[in-house]
Scaffold this motif. Sequence first.
Motif, PDB file in Angstrom:
ATOM      1  N   GLN A   2       0.844  -1.201   0.000  1.00 13.49           N
ATOM      2  CA  GLN A   2       0.000   0.000   0.000  1.00 13.49           C
ATOM      3  C   GLN A   2       0.882   1.255   0.000  1.00 13.49           C
ATOM      4  O   GLN A   2       1.767   1.403   0.832  1.00 13.49           O
ATOM      5  CB  GLN A   2      -0.922  -0.007   1.220  1.00 13.49           C
ATOM      6  CG  GLN A   2      -2.040   1.014   1.102  1.00 13.49           C
ATOM      7  CD  GLN A   2      -3.043   0.912   2.229  1.00 13.49           C
ATOM      8  OE1 GLN A   2      -2.909   1.578   3.242  1.00 13.49           O
ATOM      9  NE2 GLN A   2      -4.056   0.057   2.064  1.00 13.49           N
ATOM     10  N   LEU A   3       0.628   2.139  -0.990  1.00  9.88           N
ATOM     11  CA  LEU A   3       1.402   3.376  -1.094  1.00  9.88           C
ATOM     12  C   LEU A   3       0.747   4.510  -0.322  1.00  9.88           C
ATOM     13  O   LEU A   3       1.394   5.241   0.422  1.00  9.88           O
ATOM     14  CB  LEU A   3       1.531   3.808  -2.570  1.00  9.88           C
ATOM     15  CG  LEU A   3       2.255   2.891  -3.547  1.00  9.88           C
ATOM     16  CD1 LEU A   3       2.310   3.544  -4.909  1.00  9.88           C
ATOM     17  CD2 LEU A   3       3.662   2.581  -3.063  1.00  9.88           C
ATOM     18  N   VAL A   4      -0.557   4.655  -0.552  1.00 10.26           N
ATOM     19  CA  VAL A   4      -1.253   5.850  -0.072  1.00 10.26           C
ATOM     20  C   VAL A   4      -2.610   5.458   0.483  1.00 10.26           C
ATOM     21  O   VAL A   4      -3.297   4.598  -0.063  1.00 10.26           O
ATOM     22  CB  VAL A   4      -1.450   6.851  -1.249  1.00 10.26           C
ATOM     23  CG1 VAL A   4      -2.438   7.944  -0.893  1.00 10.26           C
ATOM     24  CG2 VAL A   4      -0.118   7.442  -1.684  1.00 10.26           C
ATOM     25  N   THR A  92      -2.445   0.961  -4.173  1.00 14.56           N
ATOM     26  CA  THR A  92      -1.618  -0.202  -3.833  1.00 14.56           C
ATOM     27  C   THR A  92      -0.817  -0.627  -5.055  1.00 14.56           C
ATOM     28  O   THR A  92      -1.339  -0.657  -6.174  1.00 14.56           O
ATOM     29  CB  THR A  92      -2.516  -1.375  -3.381  1.00 14.56           C
ATOM     30  OG1 THR A  92      -3.407  -0.898  -2.379  1.00 14.56           O
ATOM     31  CG2 THR A  92      -1.695  -2.513  -2.821  1.00 14.56           C
ATOM     32  N   LEU A  93       0.463  -0.965  -4.849  1.00 13.45           N
ATOM     33  CA  LEU A  93       1.340  -1.395  -5.936  1.00 13.45           C
ATOM     34  C   LEU A  93       1.631  -2.888  -5.779  1.00 13.45           C
ATOM     35  O   LEU A  93       2.151  -3.320  -4.758  1.00 13.45           O
ATOM     36  CB  LEU A  93       2.646  -0.594  -5.892  1.00 13.45           C
ATOM     37  CG  LEU A  93       3.645  -0.827  -7.017  1.00 13.45           C
ATOM     38  CD1 LEU A  93       3.058  -0.418  -8.367  1.00 13.45           C
ATOM     39  CD2 LEU A  93       4.940  -0.057  -6.748  1.00 13.45           C
ATOM     40  N   LEU A  94       1.266  -3.652  -6.815  1.00 16.43           N
ATOM     41  CA  LEU A  94       1.502  -5.098  -6.767  1.00 16.43           C
ATOM     42  C   LEU A  94       1.642  -5.622  -8.188  1.00 16.43           C
ATOM     43  O   LEU A  94       0.809  -5.345  -9.047  1.00 16.43           O
ATOM     44  CB  LEU A  94       0.329  -5.810  -6.058  1.00 16.43           C
ATOM     45  CG  LEU A  94       0.498  -7.299  -5.796  1.00 16.43           C
ATOM     46  CD1 LEU A  94       1.616  -7.550  -4.781  1.00 16.43           C
ATOM     47  CD2 LEU A  94      -0.821  -7.901  -5.297  1.00 16.43           C
ATOM     48  N   ASN A  95       2.738  -6.374  -8.434  1.00 12.62           N
ATOM     49  CA  ASN A  95       2.980  -6.986  -9.754  1.00 12.62           C
ATOM     50  C   ASN A  95       2.884  -5.982 -10.909  1.00 12.62           C
ATOM     51  O   ASN A  95       2.215  -6.215 -11.908  1.00 12.62           O
ATOM     52  CB  ASN A  95       1.992  -8.140 -10.002  1.00 12.62           C
ATOM     53  CG  ASN A  95       2.157  -9.245  -8.993  1.00 12.62           C
ATOM     54  OD1 ASN A  95       3.252  -9.437  -8.451  1.00 12.62           O
ATOM     55  ND2 ASN A  95       1.082  -9.958  -8.702  1.00 12.62           N
ATOM     56  N   LYS A  96       3.559  -4.848 -10.728  1.00  8.17           N
ATOM     57  CA  LYS A  96       3.624  -3.798 -11.761  1.00  8.17           C
ATOM     58  C   LYS A  96       2.257  -3.209 -12.116  1.00  8.17           C
ATOM     59  O   LYS A  96       2.069  -2.658 -13.197  1.00  8.17           O
ATOM     60  CB  LYS A  96       4.297  -4.322 -13.043  1.00  8.17           C
ATOM     61  CG  LYS A  96       5.748  -4.738 -12.829  1.00  8.17           C
ATOM     62  CD  LYS A  96       6.397  -5.119 -14.140  1.00  8.17           C
ATOM     63  CE  LYS A  96       7.844  -5.515 -13.913  1.00  8.17           C
ATOM     64  NZ  LYS A  96       8.499  -5.947 -15.142  1.00  8.17           N
ATOM     65  N   LYS A 104     -16.602   0.468  -3.172  1.00  6.49           N
ATOM     66  CA  LYS A 104     -16.710  -0.707  -4.027  1.00  6.49           C
ATOM     67  C   LYS A 104     -16.174  -0.449  -5.434  1.00  6.49           C
ATOM     68  O   LYS A 104     -16.398  -1.256  -6.342  1.00  6.49           O
ATOM     69  CB  LYS A 104     -18.174  -1.163  -4.090  1.00  6.49           C
ATOM     70  CG  LYS A 104     -18.667  -1.675  -2.735  1.00  6.49           C
ATOM     71  CD  LYS A 104     -20.075  -2.209  -2.809  1.00  6.49           C
ATOM     72  CE  LYS A 104     -20.512  -2.761  -1.445  1.00  6.49           C
ATOM     73  NZ  LYS A 104     -21.897  -3.261  -1.468  1.00  6.49           N
ATOM     74  N   SER A 105     -15.479   0.669  -5.608  1.00  8.39           N
ATOM     75  CA  SER A 105     -14.866   0.975  -6.912  1.00  8.39           C
ATOM     76  C   SER A 105     -13.389   0.595  -6.878  1.00  8.39           C
ATOM     77  O   SER A 105     -12.690   0.891  -5.905  1.00  8.39           O
ATOM     78  CB  SER A 105     -14.987   2.467  -7.223  1.00  8.39           C
ATOM     79  OG  SER A 105     -16.332   2.875  -7.250  1.00  8.39           O
ATOM     80  N   ARG A 106     -12.935  -0.082  -7.931  1.00 11.32           N
ATOM     81  CA  ARG A 106     -11.520  -0.489  -7.982  1.00 11.32           C
ATOM     82  C   ARG A 106     -11.011  -0.360  -9.413  1.00 11.32           C
ATOM     83  O   ARG A 106     -11.675  -0.761 -10.365  1.00 11.32           O
ATOM     84  CB  ARG A 106     -11.375  -1.934  -7.504  1.00 11.32           C
ATOM     85  CG  ARG A 106      -9.922  -2.401  -7.380  1.00 11.32           C
ATOM     86  CD  ARG A 106      -9.868  -3.764  -6.694  1.00 11.32           C
ATOM     87  NE  ARG A 106     -10.536  -4.794  -7.487  1.00 11.32           N
ATOM     88  CZ  ARG A 106      -9.954  -5.441  -8.495  1.00 11.32           C
ATOM     89  NH1 ARG A 106      -8.696  -5.189  -8.826  1.00 11.32           N
ATOM     90  NH2 ARG A 106     -10.622  -6.356  -9.183  1.00 11.32           N
ATOM     91  N   PHE A 107      -9.821   0.228  -9.571  1.00 13.39           N
ATOM     92  CA  PHE A 107      -9.197   0.424 -10.890  1.00 13.39           C
ATOM     93  C   PHE A 107      -7.761  -0.086 -10.828  1.00 13.39           C
ATOM     94  O   PHE A 107      -7.024   0.263  -9.906  1.00 13.39           O
ATOM     95  CB  PHE A 107      -9.170   1.911 -11.267  1.00 13.39           C
ATOM     96  CG  PHE A 107     -10.520   2.575 -11.237  1.00 13.39           C
ATOM     97  CD1 PHE A 107     -11.271   2.695 -12.386  1.00 13.39           C
ATOM     98  CD2 PHE A 107     -11.036   3.067 -10.046  1.00 13.39           C
ATOM     99  CE1 PHE A 107     -12.520   3.298 -12.359  1.00 13.39           C
ATOM    100  CE2 PHE A 107     -12.284   3.679  -9.999  1.00 13.39           C
ATOM    101  CZ  PHE A 107     -13.028   3.787 -11.161  1.00 13.39           C
ATOM    102  N   ALA A 108      -7.381  -0.911 -11.804  1.00  8.09           N
ATOM    103  CA  ALA A 108      -6.008  -1.432 -11.870  1.00  8.09           C
ATOM    104  C   ALA A 108      -5.320  -0.821 -13.088  1.00  8.09           C
ATOM    105  O   ALA A 108      -5.796  -0.970 -14.222  1.00  8.09           O
ATOM    106  CB  ALA A 108      -6.019  -2.947 -11.968  1.00  8.09           C
TER     107      ALA A 108
END
Length: 368
Positions: A2-4, A92-96, A104-108
Motif C-alpha cells: 500500500q502506497l497511499v 496499492t502497488l503489486l505486480n507492476k 466498491k470501486s476499484r481500478f487497476a
Amino acid sequence: MQLVKTTRDTLLRPLQIVSGIVERRHTMPILANILIRKDGESVSFLSTDTEVQITTHAEIGSGAEVTGTTVAARKLLDILRALPESGDVTMTLLNKRLTVQTGKSRFALQTLAAEEFPTVQQADSYNASFSLPQKTLKHLFNMVHFSMAQQDIRYYLNGLLLVLDGQNVIAVATDGHRLAFCQVATEQTFERQEVIIPRKTIIELQRLLEESDEPVQLDIAANQVKLTFSDIELISKLVEGKFPDYTRVIPKGYKNDFTISRDELLRSLQRAAIMTSDKFKGVRCILAPGSLKISSTNADQEEAVEELEIDYGGDAIDIGFNVTYLLDVLNNLKCDQINISLGDSNSSALISIPENQDFKYVVMPMRI
C-alpha cells in the motif's frame, strides 16, 4: 504494497499540480506518466516533458517502505475526479500494477519502472538567487504574458525575458508586433542579468502561483531556472538566444498624448471588433482635438463607428491597429484610466498607466 491512504481531495491536489505539463502524445511513452515516490509518510509526485519539471510532496504515505513507480497521469487524474468526494482512497502497488480503490470501486492501472523515468538534471550552481511574494511574481507575468510569441521561428520570442537590474525585477514579452514591459522594485540589489523563460513555463506558473504573500524562491543558472514555493518545485530550461533590446523599442518624447477611461475604450473597441473579419482585425483610430473616432469595416462593406470625447489638443492623427492587440492589454490592466501617447500615423503607440512608470505597452500600427 500500500502506497497511499487518504481522502480523494488530498490526493487530487498534488496530481493536479504536476499534471499540467504532461503531454498525451510524446516520443517517449513514459513521459505521459507521473513519477510517484514514497518514503514512509512522505510521497512525492513528479512530472516532466524534459524541458520543464514539477515536483510536489504530500504527507499521505501508508507504511514505512521506500518505493517508487510511474503511472499514466491523465488516467489517474480522470479516475480521481470521477470518484465520490467522501470515503478514503487507497493506492496499492503489486505486480507492476497500481490499484486505486475506494468503497466498491476499484481500478487497476499498468505502471512503468521508476528507474526508467527521465528526470531533469539540476544545475550544479546558480548565478543569482532571490525571492518575491507569489502575488508579485504572478502580477509581473500577468502584465506581459499576452505579448509572448507562439511558435515563432525566432524562438527567443516564444518566452518571457526576466531581467534583474539594480533593485528592479523586470518582465518583458514581445511577438514583434507589440511589446509589454512591467517592473517591480525590491529591497534586494542585483547585478544585471537577463534570462528568457519559455512560454510553456510561464503559462504553467500563472496556473500554480497564488495571490498570496508567501515567498517564491528563484534560483537562476546559465541554462536553467528553479522556482520553489509552497510545496512545489518547478525546474525549467531557459531559452537560448538574444532577446531584442526593449529599451530601444519603447518610444520616448511623444507630444501627442491623452488619458482615457480604460473601460470606455475597451467597450468601444469590443463593439468595433464585431465588424472586423477573422483574417483582418484592423480598426482605424482618428484622433482630432477633443475626439477619438474608432471605425472598422469588412469585405461585405459593413461598418462600425464609435466616437469618444477626450481631453486632447494635439495633432490630428489617422492610425490603424490590430484590435486584438489593444483588447489584450485593456483586458489585463486593472486601472481606471490609461494614457496613450502617439507620434504620427506611422509610429508605434505607447500605452501606460498615469503616474506609473512600472508598466508600458508598445503596439505597432497597421496599414488600413
